[in-house]
Enzyme design. Structure first.
Site, PDB file in Angstrom:
ATOM      1  N   ASP A 222       0.822  -1.165   0.001  1.00 22.08           N
ATOM      2  CA  ASP A 222       0.051  -0.129  -0.265  1.00 22.08           C
ATOM      3  C   ASP A 222       0.987   1.252  -0.062  1.00 22.08           C
ATOM      4  OD1 ASP A 222      -2.567   1.654   0.638  1.00 22.08           O
ATOM      5  OD2 ASP A 222      -1.592   1.776   2.639  1.00 22.08           O
TER       6      ASP A 222
ATOM      7  N   ASP B 253      -0.099   5.094   1.052  1.00 23.60           N
ATOM      8  CA  ASP B 253      -0.649   6.329   2.010  1.00 23.60           C
ATOM      9  C   ASP B 253      -0.429   5.647   3.301  1.00 23.60           C
ATOM     10  OD1 ASP B 253      -0.597   8.621   0.784  1.00 23.60           O
ATOM     11  OD2 ASP B 253      -2.665   7.886   0.096  1.00 23.60           O
TER      12      ASP B 253
ATOM     13  N   GLU C 267     -13.839   5.095   7.919  1.00 26.50           N
ATOM     14  CA  GLU C 267     -12.818   4.273   7.166  1.00 26.50           C
ATOM     15  C   GLU C 267     -12.261   3.296   8.340  1.00 26.50           C
ATOM     16  OE1 GLU C 267      -9.387   6.127   5.479  1.00 26.50           O
ATOM     17  OE2 GLU C 267      -8.745   4.421   4.551  1.00 26.50           O
TER      18      GLU C 267
ATOM     19  N   SER D   7      -2.400   1.657  -4.420  1.00 27.98           N
ATOM     20  CA  SER D   7      -2.950   2.619  -3.477  1.00 27.98           C
ATOM     21  C   SER D   7      -4.206   3.131  -4.016  1.00 27.98           C
ATOM     22  CB  SER D   7      -1.925   3.680  -3.617  1.00 27.98           C
ATOM     23  OG  SER D   7      -2.283   5.052  -3.229  1.00 27.98           O
ATOM     24  N   ALA D   8      -5.053   3.628  -2.986  1.00 24.50           N
ATOM     25  CA  ALA D   8      -6.396   4.161  -3.289  1.00 24.50           C
ATOM     26  C   ALA D   8      -6.043   5.598  -3.207  1.00 24.50           C
ATOM     27  CB  ALA D   8      -7.481   3.693  -2.284  1.00 24.50           C
TER      28      ALA D   8
ATOM     29  N   LYS E 265     -10.017  -3.346  -3.156  1.00 25.36           N
ATOM     30  CA  LYS E 265      -8.714  -3.367  -3.691  1.00 25.36           C
ATOM     31  C   LYS E 265      -8.523  -5.039  -4.136  1.00 25.36           C
ATOM     32  CE  LYS E 265      -5.559  -0.134  -1.523  1.00 25.36           C
ATOM     33  NZ  LYS E 265      -4.424   0.059  -0.850  1.00 25.36           N
TER      34      LYS E 265
ATOM     35  N   ASP F 223      -1.845  -0.787   5.718  1.00 28.72           N
ATOM     36  CA  ASP F 223      -2.124  -0.153   7.075  1.00 28.72           C
ATOM     37  C   ASP F 223      -3.446  -0.215   7.357  1.00 28.72           C
ATOM     38  OD1 ASP F 223      -2.592   1.960   5.053  1.00 28.72           O
ATOM     39  OD2 ASP F 223      -3.396   2.998   6.806  1.00 28.72           O
TER      40      ASP F 223
END
Ligand code: C5P
Ligand code: MG
Length: 289
Positions: free
Chosen positions: A38, A40, A85, A153-154, A202, A227
């Site tokens: 991931d 961020d 989230e 990554s989102a 994802k 994370d």
């Protein structure tokens, strides 16, 4: 086996499993391995000197490319949706539509700002973006051993790429799956490309990219770094998965989330702003060059 696994930040539910997987992966060799990470709050810091570090979206949000009004709206969205989230009392099903709402509303606001492509590099340079401590050996070691690194990554692909390019670690073994900006012929942002990637889809994103995983089919051993609990599905597209070691950074709401992280990540790194443990794992798996 690995000294860093005795660090105070390291938590494991099943140390035996971790050791067995590490041994199996070491025996199989680095040419059977791929790393999926991931971005961020995994490759970048969660905080620095008591201040939150920015996500890709925050980098734009905090920049001069958006109006004050837009910045306020984006911050309001963050204040509303970020607690959702990371809320361990809500199910993923419950979060899904809310995450889609957060990302689509934020992207719509960004598009309204008519952001210019040629200003992105300067905005990243002037931002507080920060990769985790010890990031350089992480990227360099993978490159030296020709181990593919997928950054999944989102966040925003264009920003993410600029962060690693400016840090000098956008090596040829790095591939990125993310939300990319679409610009018109004048270099103005008009939309985001392709299917939206948010924290909890994802798996779908991975399954859309069959070509990438097909190319890496001789690498069934995976080191996964994340994370969020949503990051656990990033390896769902891997062909004939053999061994997987999942390392999770637990940055926020530690007490209430520790149990669920221990149940899903093999190694949980509690409030650890460094890549020391992933690096020690890579050294163990890849040995001297
Ligand atoms: O790289 P990663 O998948 O972690 O990037 C997504 C992160 O970006 C999310 O964890 C979310 O907290 C953050 N985000 C944000 N602003 C938005 C949408 C997401 O900071 N508008
Ligand atoms: Mg993240």
């Amino acid at each position: 086996m690995i000294a860093a696994l005795s660090n105070a930040s390291v938590h494991m539910k099943d140390r035996n499993r971790v050791e067995n997987v590490l041994q199996a992966m070491q025996k199989a060799g680095s040419n059977t391995m791929q790393v999926i990470s991931d971005f961020d709050m995994t490759l970048t810091r969660f905080e620095h000197k008591g201040k939150r570090s920015p996500t890709c979206h925050n980098i734009l949000e905090d920049s001069k490319l958006v109006t004050d009004e837009c910045r306020v709206q984006l911050k309001e969205l963050m204040n509303k949706f970020y607690p959702i989230e990371i809320d361990s009392s809500r199910s993923v099903e419950e979060k899904l539509p809310l995450m889609v709402e957060w990302w689509t509303t934020a992207h719509k606001l960004l598009v309204q700002q008519k952001i210019k492509k040629d200003l992105l590099a300067a905005v990243v340079r002037e931002s507080n973006a920060m990769l985790r401590e010890d990031y350089r050996p992480f990227f360099d070691l993978l490159e030296q051993h020709s181990v593919p690194l997928l950054i999944f990554s989102a966040g925003i692909g264009d920003i993410l790429e600029e962060v690693i390019r400016q840090a000098g670690v956008f090596h040829t073994n790095v591939q990125v799956f993310s939300n990319y900006m679409d610009f018109d012929e004048t270099g103005t942002l008009t939309a985001f490309k392709g299917e939206l990637i948010h924290t909890y889809n994802k798996r779908e994103g991975a399954l859309l990219n069959t070509g990438h995983f097909q190319e890496l089919r001789t690498r069934p051993n995976v080191l996964l770094l994340g994370d969020s609990l949503g990051d656990l599905t990033m390896a769902d597209g891997v062909h004939d998965l053999c061994n997987i070691l999942k390392v999770g950074f637990l940055n926020d709401k530690m007490e209430e989330r520790m149990e669920s992280y221990l149940n899903s990540y093999d190694i949980v790194l509690l409030k650890d702003e460094t890549l020391e443990v992933p690096n020690a794992i890579l050294h163990f798996l890849m040995g001297p060059q």
